[in-house]
Enzyme design. Structure first.
Site, PDB file in Angstrom:
ATOM      1  N   TYR A   1      13.250 -23.921  -4.279  1.00  0.00           N
ATOM      2  CA  TYR A   1      14.176 -23.679  -5.001  1.00  0.00           C
ATOM      3  C   TYR A   1      14.037 -23.560  -6.484  1.00  0.00           C
ATOM      4  CZ  TYR A   1      17.072 -23.179  -0.827  1.00  0.00           C
ATOM      5  OH  TYR A   1      17.579 -23.019   0.502  1.00  0.00           O
TER       6      TYR A   1
ATOM      7  N   HIS B   1      25.306 -16.832   5.563  1.00  0.00           N
ATOM      8  CA  HIS B   1      25.181 -16.592   7.089  1.00  0.00           C
ATOM      9  C   HIS B   1      26.085 -16.823   8.029  1.00  0.00           C
ATOM     10  CE1 HIS B   1      21.124 -16.414   4.844  1.00  0.00           C
ATOM     11  NE2 HIS B   1      21.202 -17.703   4.429  1.00  0.00           N
TER      12      HIS B   1
ATOM     13  N   HIS C   1      19.910 -13.876  -4.122  1.00  0.00           N
ATOM     14  CA  HIS C   1      19.425 -15.024  -3.356  1.00  0.00           C
ATOM     15  C   HIS C   1      18.329 -15.290  -4.280  1.00  0.00           C
ATOM     16  CE1 HIS C   1      22.071 -14.993   0.028  1.00  0.00           C
ATOM     17  NE2 HIS C   1      21.934 -13.793   0.133  1.00  0.00           N
TER      18      HIS C   1
ATOM     19  N   ASP D   1      35.313 -10.969   4.018  1.00  0.00           N
ATOM     20  CA  ASP D   1      36.674 -10.303   3.943  1.00  0.00           C
ATOM     21  C   ASP D   1      37.353 -10.157   2.624  1.00  0.00           C
ATOM     22  OD1 ASP D   1      36.531  -9.767   6.744  1.00  0.00           O
ATOM     23  OD2 ASP D   1      37.978 -11.317   7.612  1.00  0.00           O
TER      24      ASP D   1
ATOM     25  N   THR E   1      15.441 -17.094  -3.216  1.00  0.00           N
ATOM     26  CA  THR E   1      14.407 -16.889  -2.164  1.00  0.00           C
ATOM     27  C   THR E   1      14.533 -15.697  -1.337  1.00  0.00           C
ATOM     28  OG1 THR E   1      15.538 -18.111  -0.322  1.00  0.00           O
ATOM     29  CG2 THR E   1      14.200 -19.347  -1.616  1.00  0.00           C
TER      30      THR E   1
HETATM   31  O1  CA2 Z   1      17.716 -18.338  -1.439  1.00  0.00           O
HETATM   32  C1  CA2 Z   1      18.970 -18.523  -1.755  1.00  0.00           C
HETATM   33  O2  CA2 Z   1      19.531 -18.269  -2.875  1.00  0.00           O
HETATM   34  C2  CA2 Z   1      19.819 -19.147  -0.704  1.00  0.00           C
HETATM   35  O3  CA2 Z   1      20.995 -18.429  -0.741  1.00  0.00           O
HETATM   36  C3  CA2 Z   1      19.992 -20.567  -1.107  1.00  0.00           C
HETATM   37  C4  CA2 Z   1      20.941 -21.150   0.104  1.00  0.00           C
HETATM   38  C5  CA2 Z   1      20.433 -20.997   1.650  1.00  0.00           C
HETATM   39  O4  CA2 Z   1      21.242 -21.614   2.495  1.00  0.00           O
HETATM   40  C6  CA2 Z   1      20.392 -19.580   1.673  1.00  0.00           C
HETATM   41  O5  CA2 Z   1      19.829 -19.246   3.114  1.00  0.00           O
HETATM   42  C7  CA2 Z   1      19.390 -18.732   0.611  1.00  0.00           C
HETATM   43  C8  CA2 Z   1      20.788 -23.029  -0.021  1.00  0.00           C
HETATM   44  C9  CA2 Z   1      21.226 -23.200  -1.329  1.00  0.00           C
HETATM   45  C10 CA2 Z   1      20.765 -24.651  -1.252  1.00  0.00           C
HETATM   46  O6  CA2 Z   1      20.486 -24.969  -2.778  1.00  0.00           O
HETATM   47  C11 CA2 Z   1      19.762 -26.219  -2.913  1.00  0.00           C
HETATM   48  C12 CA2 Z   1      19.357 -26.306  -4.351  1.00  0.00           C
HETATM   49  C13 CA2 Z   1      18.550 -27.254  -4.686  1.00  0.00           C
HETATM   50  C14 CA2 Z   1      18.393 -28.369  -3.806  1.00  0.00           C
HETATM   51  C15 CA2 Z   1      19.019 -28.203  -2.509  1.00  0.00           C
HETATM   52  C16 CA2 Z   1      19.797 -27.049  -2.285  1.00  0.00           C
END
Ligand code: CA2
Length: 164
Positions: free
Chosen positions: A35, A92, A112, A99, A114
Site C-alpha cells: 500500500y 467485497h 482503490h 444500498d 491497488t
Molecule cells: O487497494 C485498495 O485501496 C483496497 O481497497 C485496500 C483494502 C483491500 O481490502 C481492498 O481489496 C483494496 C485494504 C485496506 C487496508 O489498508 C491497509 C493499509 C496499510 C496497512 C494495512 C492495511
C-alpha cells in the site's frame, strides 16, 4: 427572451465527501510493499491542495465501522454533491454500503490504491461498482485526486446537461 446560461447563474462551491474504509488509517505505517509509504494525513494534505486549486470543498473521513460509513453516506444527501469512497475490505462484502449509495443518489466514485482486478480472485468482485459512476483502481494515492477530479467533472457535466 434571453436564455439564462451557466455563467450568469450563481455557482455554489462544489462539495465532495471522501470516505476511507477500514484499516486505511494504517496507511504508510504497515504493509508498505503493498500500500506504499504515503500516510492518510499526507493524502489528506494533497486533497486539500487540490481543493484549493479547484475552488471546491473536500471533506475527508475514515472509519473502521461499516455502520458509521453507512450513516455518513446517508447524511451526504443534500450536504454533498459527490462522494469519493475507498470502501477497503467492505468493497467485497458490504451490501449495506452498496444500498446506502444507491439510496442517497449522490454520485459516487469508487477508489482503490491497488488494482483490485490484478490481485486475489475475491477482490475482483466489488459490491460498490454497479452503484458507482465509475471506479479508479491501481494508481496508489493519486487515485484519490483522480477520483475527486472525476467526481467534479461528472457533477459539472450533469448540471450543464440539465441546464441546456
Ligand atoms: O487497494 C485498495 O485501496 C483496497 O481497497 C485496500 C483494502 C483491500 O481490502 C481492498 O481489496 C483494496 C485494504 C485496506 C487496508 O489498508 C491497509 C493499509 C496499510 C496497512 C494495512 C492495511
Amino acid at each position: 427572451m434571453a436564455t439564462r446560461t451557466n455563467s450568469t447563474k450563481t455557482q455554489s462551491t462544489l462539495r465532495i465527501l471522501v470516505l476511507h474504509g477500514p484499516n486505511l488509517n494504517l496507511l504508510g505505517t504497515r504493509e508498505q510493499s503493498l500500500y506504499g509509504r504515503t500516510t492518510l494525513k499526507t493524502i489528506e494534505a494533497q486533497m486539500a491542495k487540490l481543493a484549493k486549486q479547484e475552488c471546491i470543498h473536500v471533506e475527508s473521513r475514515q472509519s473502521n465501522q461499516e455502520g458509521e460509513l453507512v450513516t455518513w453516506i446517508q447524511d451526504a444527501r443534500d450536504r454533498f454533491d459527490a462522494i469519493v469512497i475507498n470502501p477497503a475490505g467492505y468493497t467485497h462484502t458490504s451490501v449495506a454500503i452498496r444500498d446506502a449509495i444507491a439510496a442517497v443518489e449522490v454520485p459516487t466514485v469508487e477508489v482503490h490504491l491497488t488494482n483490485i482486478h490484478a490481485r486475489e480472485k475475491f477482490r475482483r468482485r466489488s459490491y460498490i461498482a454497479a452503484v458507482a459512476v465509475g471506479q479508479i483502481s491501481g494508481f496508489g494515492p493519486a487515485g484519490y485526486l483522480l477520483g475527486i477530479k472525476a467526481a467534479v467533472e461528472h457533477v459539472r457535466h450533469a448540471r450543464s446537461s440539465a441546464a441546456n
